[in-house]
Design a protein around this motif. Structure first.
Motif, mmCIF file in Angstrom:
data_model
loop_
_atom_site.group_PDB
_atom_site.id
_atom_site.type_symbol
_atom_site.label_atom_id
_atom_site.label_comp_id
_atom_site.label_asym_id
_atom_site.label_seq_id
_atom_site.Cartn_x
_atom_site.Cartn_y
_atom_site.Cartn_z
ATOM 1 N N PHE A 216 -59.565 -1.709 33.269
ATOM 2 C CA PHE A 216 -57.948 -1.612 32.778
ATOM 3 C C PHE A 216 -57.503 -0.262 32.904
ATOM 4 C CE2 PHE A 216 -55.415 -0.982 28.986
ATOM 5 C CZ PHE A 216 -54.370 -1.990 28.954
ATOM 6 N N ARG A 217 -58.226 0.906 32.480
ATOM 7 C CA ARG A 217 -57.531 2.121 32.755
ATOM 8 C C ARG A 217 -56.851 2.510 33.992
ATOM 9 N NH1 ARG A 217 -56.360 2.521 27.679
ATOM 10 N NH2 ARG A 217 -58.173 3.183 26.254
ATOM 11 N N MET A 218 -57.659 1.825 34.976
ATOM 12 C CA MET A 218 -57.345 2.211 36.371
ATOM 13 C C MET A 218 -55.938 1.330 36.899
ATOM 14 S SD MET A 218 -57.832 3.631 39.324
ATOM 15 C CE MET A 218 -57.409 3.416 40.904
ATOM 16 N N ALA A 219 -55.861 0.087 36.128
ATOM 17 C CA ALA A 219 -54.843 -0.881 36.315
ATOM 18 C C ALA A 219 -53.507 0.085 35.599
ATOM 19 C CB ALA A 219 -54.825 -2.074 35.874
ATOM 20 N N GLU A 220 -53.767 0.618 34.672
ATOM 21 C CA GLU A 220 -52.740 1.209 33.822
ATOM 22 C C GLU A 220 -52.059 2.519 34.736
ATOM 23 O OE1 GLU A 220 -54.315 2.221 29.987
ATOM 24 O OE2 GLU A 220 -52.753 0.832 29.113
ATOM 25 N N LYS A 221 -53.009 3.148 35.376
ATOM 26 C CA LYS A 221 -52.816 4.263 36.140
ATOM 27 C C LYS A 221 -51.848 3.760 37.416
ATOM 28 C CE LYS A 221 -55.220 7.955 38.925
ATOM 29 N NZ LYS A 221 -56.426 8.473 39.141
ATOM 30 N N LEU A 222 -52.531 2.988 38.050
ATOM 31 C CA LEU A 222 -51.651 2.423 39.214
ATOM 32 C C LEU A 222 -50.091 2.005 38.875
ATOM 33 C CD1 LEU A 222 -54.375 0.234 40.988
ATOM 34 C CD2 LEU A 222 -53.353 2.524 41.810
ATOM 35 N N LYS A 223 -49.967 1.228 37.871
ATOM 36 C CA LYS A 223 -48.646 0.925 37.069
ATOM 37 C C LYS A 223 -47.686 2.358 36.955
ATOM 38 C CE LYS A 223 -46.085 -0.863 33.570
ATOM 39 N NZ LYS A 223 -45.693 -1.260 32.336
ATOM 40 N N SER A 224 -48.455 3.464 36.369
ATOM 41 C CA SER A 224 -47.566 4.572 36.068
ATOM 42 C C SER A 224 -47.283 5.125 37.780
ATOM 43 C CB SER A 224 -48.625 5.339 35.455
ATOM 44 O OG SER A 224 -48.873 4.916 34.053
ATOM 45 N N GLN A 225 -48.134 5.224 38.534
ATOM 46 C CA GLN A 225 -47.872 5.736 39.845
ATOM 47 C C GLN A 225 -46.698 4.947 40.412
ATOM 48 O OE1 GLN A 225 -51.522 5.645 42.364
ATOM 49 N NE2 GLN A 225 -52.466 7.358 40.756
ATOM 50 N N SER A 226 -46.616 3.540 40.285
ATOM 51 C CA SER A 226 -45.796 3.006 41.010
ATOM 52 C C SER A 226 -44.370 3.112 40.295
ATOM 53 C CB SER A 226 -46.105 1.388 40.965
ATOM 54 O OG SER A 226 -45.212 0.471 41.566
ATOM 55 N N GLU A 227 -44.542 3.157 38.992
ATOM 56 C CA GLU A 227 -43.323 3.425 38.320
ATOM 57 C C GLU A 227 -42.728 4.740 38.656
ATOM 58 O OE1 GLU A 227 -43.301 0.350 34.463
ATOM 59 O OE2 GLU A 227 -44.441 2.341 34.077
ATOM 60 N N ALA A 228 -43.641 5.662 38.923
ATOM 61 C CA ALA A 228 -43.143 7.098 39.153
ATOM 62 C C ALA A 228 -42.557 7.402 40.694
ATOM 63 C CB ALA A 228 -44.221 8.166 38.817
ATOM 64 N N GLY A 229 -42.474 6.322 41.378
ATOM 65 C CA GLY A 229 -41.940 6.459 42.657
ATOM 66 C C GLY A 229 -43.142 5.938 43.991
ATOM 67 N N ALA A 230 -44.271 5.856 43.624
ATOM 68 C CA ALA A 230 -45.282 5.512 44.532
ATOM 69 C C ALA A 230 -45.099 4.195 45.150
ATOM 70 C CB ALA A 230 -46.856 5.415 44.056
ATOM 71 N N ASP A 231 -45.273 3.936 46.329
ATOM 72 C CA ASP A 231 -44.846 2.673 47.237
ATOM 73 C C ASP A 231 -45.863 1.618 46.637
ATOM 74 O OD1 ASP A 231 -45.168 0.486 49.333
ATOM 75 O OD2 ASP A 231 -43.673 1.615 50.095
ATOM 76 N N PHE A 232 -45.363 0.354 46.073
ATOM 77 C CA PHE A 232 -46.051 -0.480 45.434
ATOM 78 C C PHE A 232 -47.203 -1.276 46.570
ATOM 79 C CE2 PHE A 232 -47.303 -4.548 43.813
ATOM 80 C CZ PHE A 232 -47.759 -4.097 42.454
ATOM 81 N N ASN A 233 -46.622 -1.584 47.446
ATOM 82 C CA ASN A 233 -47.607 -2.212 48.690
ATOM 83 C C ASN A 233 -48.202 -1.280 49.340
ATOM 84 O OD1 ASN A 233 -44.285 -3.436 48.852
ATOM 85 N ND2 ASN A 233 -45.957 -4.912 48.645
ATOM 86 N N GLU A 234 -48.105 -0.089 49.412
ATOM 87 C CA GLU A 234 -49.165 0.973 49.894
ATOM 88 C C GLU A 234 -50.325 1.197 48.839
ATOM 89 O OE1 GLU A 234 -49.350 1.817 52.704
ATOM 90 O OE2 GLU A 234 -47.459 1.130 53.452
ATOM 91 N N LEU A 235 -49.879 0.932 47.507
ATOM 92 C CA LEU A 235 -50.984 0.948 46.530
ATOM 93 C C LEU A 235 -51.849 -0.001 46.643
ATOM 94 C CD1 LEU A 235 -49.009 2.489 43.622
ATOM 95 C CD2 LEU A 235 -50.591 3.746 44.805
ATOM 96 N N ALA A 236 -51.207 -1.255 46.868
ATOM 97 C CA ALA A 236 -52.004 -2.609 47.102
ATOM 98 C C ALA A 236 -52.989 -2.638 48.311
ATOM 99 C CB ALA A 236 -50.949 -3.469 47.088
#
Length: 668
Positions: A158-178
């Motif tokens: 769950f914490r990892m999921a929250e972290k990835l959400k925060s990174q994406s909202e901060a400007g990281a490319d969502f599809n590259e994170l996927a």
């Protein structure tokens, strides 16, 4: 209060089985119910009569107003009906197994619209259909739990999921994170993109989250049976409905650049061929398509909706706008496709899709959610209580013993008769729970629960359902009226079948006696032997006329006619050859009685008639009129039954209440 006794004429009450009454009765009209009529010692109230009366009349417009004569006739029918039901009850027809089984089956169907579960299901159906008005496009990142995950593991995911959400909202490319983090295997190809989809194409937790997002918004971690998802909504638009396409496929073997290049050249040549005005899609498809299942039928595929096929194919297919439009080649994992649009249609109506939606909802996790909501509402409504300490003790015994040993051990305990649950003030004991488990009449799926918990939950569910059914039967007026209507209808049928319909069919001696006593009812008018030829083809008329013109009526003339003309042309004419009552026959009634051969034109057709011997009026033989005798005998038995019932039961009518009911239905 004015009371009168009266006799009822013979009439059989018949009415429809619709569950919806259309007469709205005034609220709080009387404090204490007043009976409309009394049969023997049974009081019958106006609401039952109004329920029956409203089946075939709405009473909303001037044209549908009931006259006083119609009201009186219907009221008499109702009294006759109730008399027969009363007799059926006194004969014990409500106690026999056949009635009980039939009535139980009807109850199962009748109660469904009134149940909490039905209301919740209807809400889910409508919610799903409303969502189907749109299609949404989303990408996701899936984080799965490790095998035998502990609570700490779950929290870490769950914490990892929250972290990835925060990174994406901060400007990281969502599809590259996927691509880097998603445990969905397809992410290596699509970078988490799911394309467009609509309701009932994803698990319901995922669907709820996706449809709740705004375009560009990223969800909180969503838990499903697959793990935690982070969802990014990329687009939403109106549902384009369904399309039907045909295609030509050129397959490409994986990891073979030479074959890939060859397939690309081939599909390019096919596309060029299709641009020629003289080319025929079906011929080109049959010649070159490598989809063996469709090449001989023009490449035709089934109707498809958004989200039902692979995204690359879907994207191209739905981009076509004109019927007959052909797409350039498109690559999918199967190879190269050329797609032609054959037809399209909008999303179907709710009524058309209701059963499909219901089937899908009942097959997915939404059904479990609905059941949980039902139980929660029932527990609140019916003051549910449970003995938690006792439940825990029983659970331990089942955990440490096999089922049969556990039941025996519990039945030997001092607390076997103690309350384990209470519903609407009614207690259920431990022994009753053990009997429920021992009989094993229910289907219980253990699932994620332990054995005892699953059976205990089913025990609670069954008893809550019983409480709801009892509550409806005791307090829901609409359900009471419908239930009584069906119960009385089955009893009426049983009584009539036993005393009238079946009896008349089987009582051959009674039929003959009735025939002999009423022979004057069954008389022939003057009859005549006749051969009637109805021409089907006018070009044969002259030959048939010539053949018949010098003939006299003979019974074997029909065969001679058939052999002469119909062997070569079976549709030339049809023949009737019998003894007829001239006056009532549609053709013979137009003929002259003193002329043997004659020609009649009627309704654009030519008829040739040969008349034979006349048979004077006289009585019909029993065998000639048995069907009518049985019908009349049934009517006689019905009259006799009603006469007996009127002698056996005192009928009292509350004239004031009857007038009040009449005023209601005439809006006075």
């Amino acid at each position: 209060m004015k009371i009168k006794y009266f006799s009822i004429p013979l009439l059989i009450l018949a009415y429809s089985c619709s569950p919806k009454a259309t007469i709205k009765q005034e609220e709080n009209q009387v404090t204490v119910p007043v009976s409309l009529l009394t049969l023997g010692n049974e009081e019958i109230y106006a609401d039952e009569f109004l329920h029956i009366l409203s089946k075939n009349r709405a009473f909303q417009s001037k044209e549908s107003k009931i006259t006083e004569a119609e009201f009186e006739e219907t009221f008499d029918l109702f009294v006759n009906f109730k008399l027969k039901v009363k007799e059926a009850e006194n004969e014990g027809l409500a106690e026999i197994d056949e009635f009980q089984k039939e009535f139980s089956m009807f109850k199962e169907d009748l109660i469904r619209p009134f149940l909490i579960k039905n209301s919740l299901q209807e809400g889910e159906l409508m919610k799903a259909y409303n969502r189907m008005q749109e299609v949404v496009k989303a990408s996701h990142i899936l984080l799965q739990f490790p095998s035998n995950a502990s609570q700490a593991d779950s929290i870490a995911v769950f914490r990892m999921a929250e972290k990835l959400k925060s990174q994406s909202e901060a400007g990281a490319d969502f599809n590259e994170l996927a691509l880097e983090y998603s445990d969905d295997p397809s992410a290596q190809e699509n970078k988490g993109s799911l394309g467009y989809f609509t309701a009932l194409q994803m698990v319901h937790q995922f669907e709820d989250a996706a449809f709740g997002l705004q375009t560009g918004q990223i969800s909180d971690p969503i838990l499903t049976g697959y793990g935690y998802h982070i969802i990014k909504l990329e687009d939403r638009k109106p549902n384009p409905g369904e399309i039907r396409v045909s295609h030509i496929l050129v397959r490409t073997p994986p990891n073979d650049p030479v074959s890939e290049e060859r397939a690309l050249r081939k599909v390019g040549d096919i596309y060029t061929e299709l641009q020629k005005p003289e080319s025929v899609w079906e011929d080109v498809c049959k010649m070159y398509s490598e989809d063996m299942g469709t090449k001989n039928s023009g490449g035709m595929l089934s109707w498809m909706s958004t989200g039902s096929v692979i995204p690359e194919f879907e994207r191209t297919a739905f981009s076509l706008t004109e019927i007959g439009e052909i797409s350039p080649p498109v690559k999918t994992p199967y190879g190269y496709h050329i797609i032609r649009l054959e037809d399209k249609k909008p999303l179907a109506t709710f009524e058309e899709m209701e059963e499909i939606i219901k089937s899908k909802i009942l097959r997915d996790s939404r059904s479990t959610l609905i059941q949980s909501q039902v139980v929660a509402i029932q527990k609140s409504r019916y003051s549910f209580e449970e003995n938690e300490a006792l439940i825990d003790s029983i659970g331990v015994i089942f955990k440490n013993n096999v089922k049969n040993d556990a039941i025996k051990l519990i039945q030997s305990k001092e607390w076997k008769d103690e309350m384990i649950i209470k519903i609407s003030g009614q207690e259920k004991s431990v022994s009753e729970l053990m009997d429920f488990m021992d009989k094993a009449e229910q289907i219980v799926r253990i699932g994620a629960n332990d054995y005892f918990t699953s059976w205990y939950d089913k025990f609670v569910e069954v008893n809550l359902n019983t409480a709801e059914e009892n509550d409806l039967e005791a307090n829901n007026k609409d359900y009471q009226l419908i239930l009584k209507e069906y119960r009385d209808g089955i009893l009426l049928f049983s009584l009539m079948n036993q005393n009238v319909w079946q009896k008349a069919l089987e009582d051959s001696l009674g039929q003959i006696t009735f025939y002999e006593e009423n022979k004057d009812r069954y008389q022939w008018n003057e009859r005549v032997e006749a051969l009637i030829v109805k021409m089907g083809k006018e070009n044969k008329t002259a030959n048939v006329r010539k053949f018949l013109s010098d003939k006299k009526y003979q019974s074997n003339l029909e065969a001679r006619l058939e052999n002469t003309f119909l062997n070569d042309d079976p549709l030339a004419f049809t023949i009737e050859n019998n003894i007829f009552e001239m006056e009532s026959h549609p053709i013979l009634s137009r003929a002259m009685t003193n002329k043997a051969f004659q020609e009649v034109s009627f309704d654009g057709k030519t008829y040739f008639i040969l008349l034979g011997n006349k048979i004077p009026a006289g009585p019909k033989k029993f065998e000639e009129t048995r069907g009518k005798v049985i019908q009349d005998y049934q009517e006689y038995l019905d009259k006799s039954l009603l006469s007996k019932l009127k002698n056996n039961y005192i009928i009292r009518i509350n004239e004031d209440e009857k007038r009040r009911v009449y005023d209601i239905v005439t809006n006075k």
